[in-house]
Design an enzyme around this catalytic site. Structure first.
Site, short mmCIF file in Angstrom:
data_model
loop_
_atom_site.label_atom_id
_atom_site.label_comp_id
_atom_site.label_asym_id
_atom_site.label_seq_id
_atom_site.Cartn_x
_atom_site.Cartn_y
_atom_site.Cartn_z
N LYS A 68 0.86 -1.11 0.09
CA LYS A 68 0.02 0.10 -0.11
C LYS A 68 0.93 1.28 -0.04
O LYS A 68 0.78 2.24 -0.80
CB LYS A 68 -1.11 -0.17 1.19
CG LYS A 68 -1.79 1.28 1.43
CD LYS A 68 -2.99 1.06 2.36
CE LYS A 68 -2.31 0.20 3.45
NZ LYS A 68 -1.45 0.97 4.37
N THR A 70 3.81 1.51 -0.94
CA THR A 70 4.63 1.56 -2.14
C THR A 70 3.98 2.09 -3.11
O THR A 70 4.22 2.63 -3.92
CB THR A 70 5.06 0.17 -2.43
OG1 THR A 70 5.93 -0.47 -1.41
CG2 THR A 70 5.94 0.13 -3.62
N ARG A 91 2.51 8.52 6.71
CA ARG A 91 2.64 8.40 8.13
C ARG A 91 4.25 7.91 8.51
O ARG A 91 4.95 7.38 7.58
CB ARG A 91 1.77 7.13 8.80
CG ARG A 91 0.27 7.34 8.62
CD ARG A 91 -0.57 6.11 9.17
NE ARG A 91 -0.28 5.03 8.30
CZ ARG A 91 -0.32 3.59 8.40
NH1 ARG A 91 -0.64 3.26 9.63
NH2 ARG A 91 0.19 2.76 7.48
N LYS A 102 6.50 -6.72 10.84
CA LYS A 102 5.77 -5.79 9.90
C LYS A 102 6.60 -5.07 8.93
O LYS A 102 6.55 -5.11 7.61
CB LYS A 102 4.75 -5.15 10.37
CG LYS A 102 3.93 -4.33 9.32
CD LYS A 102 3.00 -3.53 9.66
CE LYS A 102 2.28 -2.47 8.79
NZ LYS A 102 2.98 -1.31 8.33
N PHE A 298 -3.59 -0.31 7.00
CA PHE A 298 -3.98 -1.96 6.88
C PHE A 298 -5.21 -1.82 5.77
O PHE A 298 -5.23 -0.99 4.84
CB PHE A 298 -4.54 -2.17 8.30
CG PHE A 298 -3.43 -2.61 9.27
CD1 PHE A 298 -2.22 -3.27 8.72
CD2 PHE A 298 -3.58 -1.99 10.31
CE1 PHE A 298 -1.36 -3.52 9.63
CE2 PHE A 298 -2.48 -2.33 11.26
CZ PHE A 298 -1.44 -2.91 10.88
N PHE A 379 2.77 -9.27 -9.73
CA PHE A 379 4.00 -10.15 -9.62
C PHE A 379 4.19 -11.02 -10.71
O PHE A 379 3.30 -11.20 -11.68
CB PHE A 379 3.80 -10.98 -8.34
CG PHE A 379 3.88 -10.49 -6.96
CD1 PHE A 379 4.86 -10.86 -6.09
CD2 PHE A 379 2.85 -9.53 -6.53
CE1 PHE A 379 5.14 -10.09 -5.18
CE2 PHE A 379 2.90 -8.85 -5.23
CZ PHE A 379 3.91 -9.08 -4.63
N TRP A 407 6.96 -0.86 -7.71
CA TRP A 407 8.21 -1.65 -7.15
C TRP A 407 9.17 -1.90 -7.90
O TRP A 407 10.36 -1.28 -7.51
CB TRP A 407 7.68 -2.75 -6.39
CG TRP A 407 8.72 -3.48 -5.51
CD1 TRP A 407 8.79 -3.10 -3.98
CD2 TRP A 407 9.95 -4.02 -5.70
NE1 TRP A 407 9.67 -3.70 -3.52
CE2 TRP A 407 10.61 -4.36 -4.69
CE3 TRP A 407 10.33 -4.69 -6.80
CZ2 TRP A 407 11.83 -5.23 -4.24
CZ3 TRP A 407 11.68 -5.56 -6.85
CH2 TRP A 407 12.30 -5.72 -5.51
#
Length: 555
Positions: A68, A70, A91, A102, A298, A379, A407
């Protein structure tokens, strides 16, 4: 290359250059080295420009990862590549997850904010200031009792805990004040992680130093023997606490790998607290660009719900578009596939797991009436048939799906996503945003509204004294506050083992607390804890630093 190796290979621009490109006069900068700065709140003076605000949220997280933060960074970089004036607001990471399991919160691959090591560790000292203010209040509270207790505080009804920015289960329940009269008054106590402290929530929802001080004074630390609330203002603590936070309240300016201005400030957990960066950072970012991309923690049932029902309500913020991040690997996990078996094509498992994503999409589109797009983090193992299935199912709800490759490619991999987001922002909508619940509802009904509309629970079970406490909060004048539900991030339910999109379950409310300064009621469900523990193999075991000061192992 690892994330930290990519970040360390990047040539950062001096923060003064980033500020200048963003239209920030140097007189507003307070430098923290060459690549970080805080901004004077005077930057908010003057007329604000009309702009668009985009929220990035996600499906229910899994160990397979969703990306998220990223995606948030890559989207902003993609919009910049399209020639748009754009900022990103994020954040700050907590040391607990950094050293736990995490990980950090600076993005990944070629979509990161830098300096990555600084942001994930001490940064500009905001976390330390918040912890110090929290613990000063705790010290003044216990000292008041020791020195004669003129406020008639009942030591058995103290609700304020100390905090530390670390995952440390040993501190959840402690007994302190032992060792004789000179060492204090013995009592049961406990610690929260700093990001669960009400001070963090207050800092993130305040819009000025005056507002910060007023909110701090309203913090309820406990109750008297005759059940009257005792506040930080009663202890005369708000002035000293504000002094500790006078710099922490100022937004931090850094940059993405591609030089997009990034305002990284505040970091309440989304499963424990409200999960959004500071109102001030969001307002500064919006003032300086045509588009601002921000995130919430989240899945959308936690971060997005709280962004919309708490942050937007408190700060009168309006969203223009929502991005919901998903991966085929995570969807297959929700469909029952083990993490080690995610690579082969598995259309039945994918179809079984898709209801999780579709429920989040439906909530954003049909509960909050906001335009949204699904960003599919692709991916190499994802097949064309799997991608087509996700796109087809989302299309049935009237929502487009775009592939994201930020990414591996940074902003270039986010251009398709950026184009769709821009289209959504410019498109006229026939519907207007609405909250999940109205201020006028009772506190139990607000909890039920979130549980039933967003989680799709069948019933809410209020255990023990919860209903009595909610009535007491209402009698004290807090009935009009929004609710901040603390729940596992791994399920729509309060049971983290119920994956995908469970139905017919109950939400169990174990406890409720007043965050009078932050301006919401904290609702604790399931087995949620405000002090996490470290895993069997903490990430800290892999982190090291060379003789010349270069950090390794930080993701």
């Amino acid at each position: 290359m690892t994330d930290i190796e990519i970040a360390q290979s990047c040539e950062m621009k001096p923060i003064a250059e980033i500020a200048s490109a963003a239209g920030i006069d140097e007189k507003y900068l307070e430098y923290y080295g060459r690549y970080k700065a805080k901004l004077s709140l005077d930057v908010l003076k003057g007329e604000a420009r009309e702009n668009k605000l985009i929220l990035v949220t996600a499906m229910t997280p899994t160990p397979a990862g969703e990306g998220k933060t990223t995606t948030t960074i890559g989207l902003a970089d993609g919009m910049k590549k399209l020639g748009k004036s754009v900022n990103v607001a994020l954040r700050e990471p907590s040391l607990g997850p950094v050293f736990g399991i995490k990980g950090g919160a600076a993005g990944g691959g070629y979509a990161q904010v830098v300096p990555m090591e600084d942001i994930n560790l001490h940064f500009t000292g905001d976390m330390h200031a918040i912890g110090a203010a929290n613990n000063l209040l705790a010290a003044m509270l216990d000292n008041h009792i020791y020195q004669g207790n003129t406020l008639n505080i009942d030591p058995r009804r103290i609700t304020w805990k100390r905090c530390v920015d670390m995952n440390d289960r040993q501190l959840r329940h402690v007994t302190d004040g032992l060792g004789g009269r000179v060492n204090g008054v013995p009592r049961e106590d406990g610690y929260d992680i700093t990001v669960a402290s009400e001070i963090m929530a207050i800092l993130c929802l305040s819009d000025s130093i005056a507002d910060l001080k007023a909110r701090l004074s309203r913090i309820i630390v406990g109750y008297t023997y005759d059940e009257k609330p005792v506040t930080a203002g009663d202890l005369k603590a708000q002035g000293a606490m504000t002094a500790l936070l006078k710099d922490a309240i100022k937004p931090n300016l850094v940059q993405t790998l591609e030089g997009t201005p990034a305002f990284v400030h505040g970091g309440p957990f989304a499963n424990i607290a409200h999960g959004c960066n500071s109102v001030l950072a969001t307002k500064v970012a919006r003032r300086l660009a045509d588009y601002t991309v921000t995130e919430a923690g989240f899945g959308a049932d936690l971060g997005a719900e709280k962004f919309l029902d708490i942050k937007c309500r408190s700060a009168a913020i309006k969203l223009d578009a929502v991005v919901i991040v998903a991966t085929i690997r995570a969807l297959k996990m929700h469909g029952g596939v083990d993490k080690k078996s995610l690579d082969p094509e598995n259309l039945p498992a994918l179809e079984k797991g898709l209801p999780n994503l579709l429920r989040h999409v439906d909530n954003i589109k049909n509960v909050y009436h906001l335009p949204c797009v699904v960003a599919l983090n692709r991916f190499p193992t994802d097949t064309d048939a799997e991608v087509a299935l996700v796109m087809a199912k989302c299309k049935e709800l009237g929502v487009n799906t775009v592939l994201s490759d930020v990414w591996a490619k940074g902003g270039e991999g986010g251009i398709e996503m950026a184009r769709e987001v821009i289209r959504l922002c410019e498109e006229e909508s026939n519907e207007s945003f609405c909250f999940c619940y109205d201020d006028s509802l009772s506190l139990p009904d607000k909890i039920k509204a979130v549980a039933k509309k967003i989680y799709r629970a069948k019933h809410v079970v209020f255990e023990g004294r919860v209903m009595k406490d909610l009535q007491r909060f209402t009698d004290l004048g807090f009935g009009d506050l929004p609710v901040c539900i603390a729940k596992t991030q791994y399920s729509f339910s309060d049971d983290q083992t119920l994956l995908c999109a469970p139905e017919g379950f109950n939400i169990h409310v174990k406890d409720v607390r007043i965050s009078a300064g932050a301006g919401f009621i904290v609702v604790l469900t399931g087995n949620i804890m405000t002090m996490p523990g470290l895993p069997k193999i903490p990430a800290a075991e892999k982190i090291d630093v060379s003789d010349d000061g270069v950090i390794s192992g930080l993701f």
